[in-house]
Write a protein that holds these residues in place. Sequence first.
Motif, PDB file in Angstrom:
ATOM      1  N   ILE A   2      -0.721  -2.987   1.070  1.00 10.03           N
ATOM      2  CA  ILE A   2       0.093  -2.137   1.927  1.00 10.03           C
ATOM      3  C   ILE A   2       1.052  -1.356   1.045  1.00 10.03           C
ATOM      4  O   ILE A   2       1.738  -1.917   0.197  1.00 10.03           O
ATOM      5  N   ILE A  23       5.022   3.514   6.000  1.00  5.67           N
ATOM      6  CA  ILE A  23       4.134   2.412   5.632  1.00  5.67           C
ATOM      7  C   ILE A  23       2.690   2.821   5.880  1.00  5.67           C
ATOM      8  O   ILE A  23       2.353   3.277   6.971  1.00  5.67           O
ATOM      9  N   ASN A  24       1.863   2.651   4.856  1.00  6.97           N
ATOM     10  CA  ASN A  24       0.418   2.876   4.982  1.00  6.97           C
ATOM     11  C   ASN A  24      -0.264   1.512   4.869  1.00  6.97           C
ATOM     12  O   ASN A  24      -0.353   0.935   3.800  1.00  6.97           O
ATOM     13  N   ASN A  25      -0.740   1.025   6.008  1.00  3.54           N
ATOM     14  CA  ASN A  25      -1.400  -0.273   6.088  1.00  3.54           C
ATOM     15  C   ASN A  25      -2.897  -0.032   6.239  1.00  3.54           C
ATOM     16  O   ASN A  25      -3.429  -0.033   7.342  1.00  3.54           O
ATOM     17  N   ASN A  26      -3.554   0.237   5.102  1.00  2.00           N
ATOM     18  CA  ASN A  26      -4.995   0.498   5.095  1.00  2.00           C
ATOM     19  C   ASN A  26      -5.383   1.587   6.083  1.00  2.00           C
ATOM     20  O   ASN A  26      -6.316   1.428   6.867  1.00  2.00           O
ATOM     21  N   CYS A  56       8.358  -5.652   6.737  1.00  2.00           N
ATOM     22  CA  CYS A  56       7.175  -6.290   6.124  1.00  2.00           C
ATOM     23  C   CYS A  56       7.112  -7.778   6.435  1.00  2.00           C
ATOM     24  O   CYS A  56       6.050  -8.302   6.777  1.00  2.00           O
ATOM     25  N   SER A  59       6.294  -8.322  10.085  1.00  2.00           N
ATOM     26  CA  SER A  59       4.901  -7.951  10.370  1.00  2.00           C
ATOM     27  C   SER A  59       3.904  -8.876   9.676  1.00  2.00           C
ATOM     28  O   SER A  59       2.703  -8.686   9.798  1.00  2.00           O
ATOM     29  N   TYR A  61       3.227  -9.017   6.542  1.00  2.00           N
ATOM     30  CA  TYR A  61       2.525  -8.395   5.425  1.00  2.00           C
ATOM     31  C   TYR A  61       2.759  -9.276   4.202  1.00  2.00           C
ATOM     32  O   TYR A  61       3.877  -9.744   3.982  1.00  2.00           O
ATOM     33  N   VAL A  64       2.419  -6.197  -0.828  1.00  6.53           N
ATOM     34  CA  VAL A  64       3.024  -4.885  -0.601  1.00  6.53           C
ATOM     35  C   VAL A  64       3.431  -4.226  -1.915  1.00  6.53           C
ATOM     36  O   VAL A  64       3.907  -4.873  -2.838  1.00  6.53           O
TER      37      VAL A  64
END
Length: 135
Positions: A2, A23-26, A56, A59, A61, A64
């Motif tokens: 992420i 945030i770029n989560n795939n 993060c 969530s 994550y 990161v």
Amino acid sequence: MIEVYIDGASAGNPGPSGAGIFINNNGVVERHSIPLGYMENHEAEYHALIKALEICVASNYQVVSFRTDSQAINQAIEKKFAKKKYGVLLYEALKLSDQLELFFVKWIPSIENKSADELARRAIRLNKDEHEKDC
């Protein structure tokens, strides 16, 4: 992995401030504009880092990669040291980062951080809007 782009901004130093978090989560994108109240620009940068870490952790994550155009933030994370009042903010950020499996920060030029910068500037405007409602 992420990717998290962060920026803190102030309209004045000190002044109304905001945090921008992209945030770029795939391929799934999250955008956060968080009003921070009245503070110095460097302080806003630390608060952007902390808010992003809180997101993060909440969530869940685990891996990161943070990007920032703040050399002060990048160096503080690398050295695990910050001067004066920023030391308390850095400590809070490091405690949050310990909850992640893998966390690292990379410095990028401002031109590559435009999304987070725009979100931070939007947060400043939101901050001002909230202040005007209170008056």
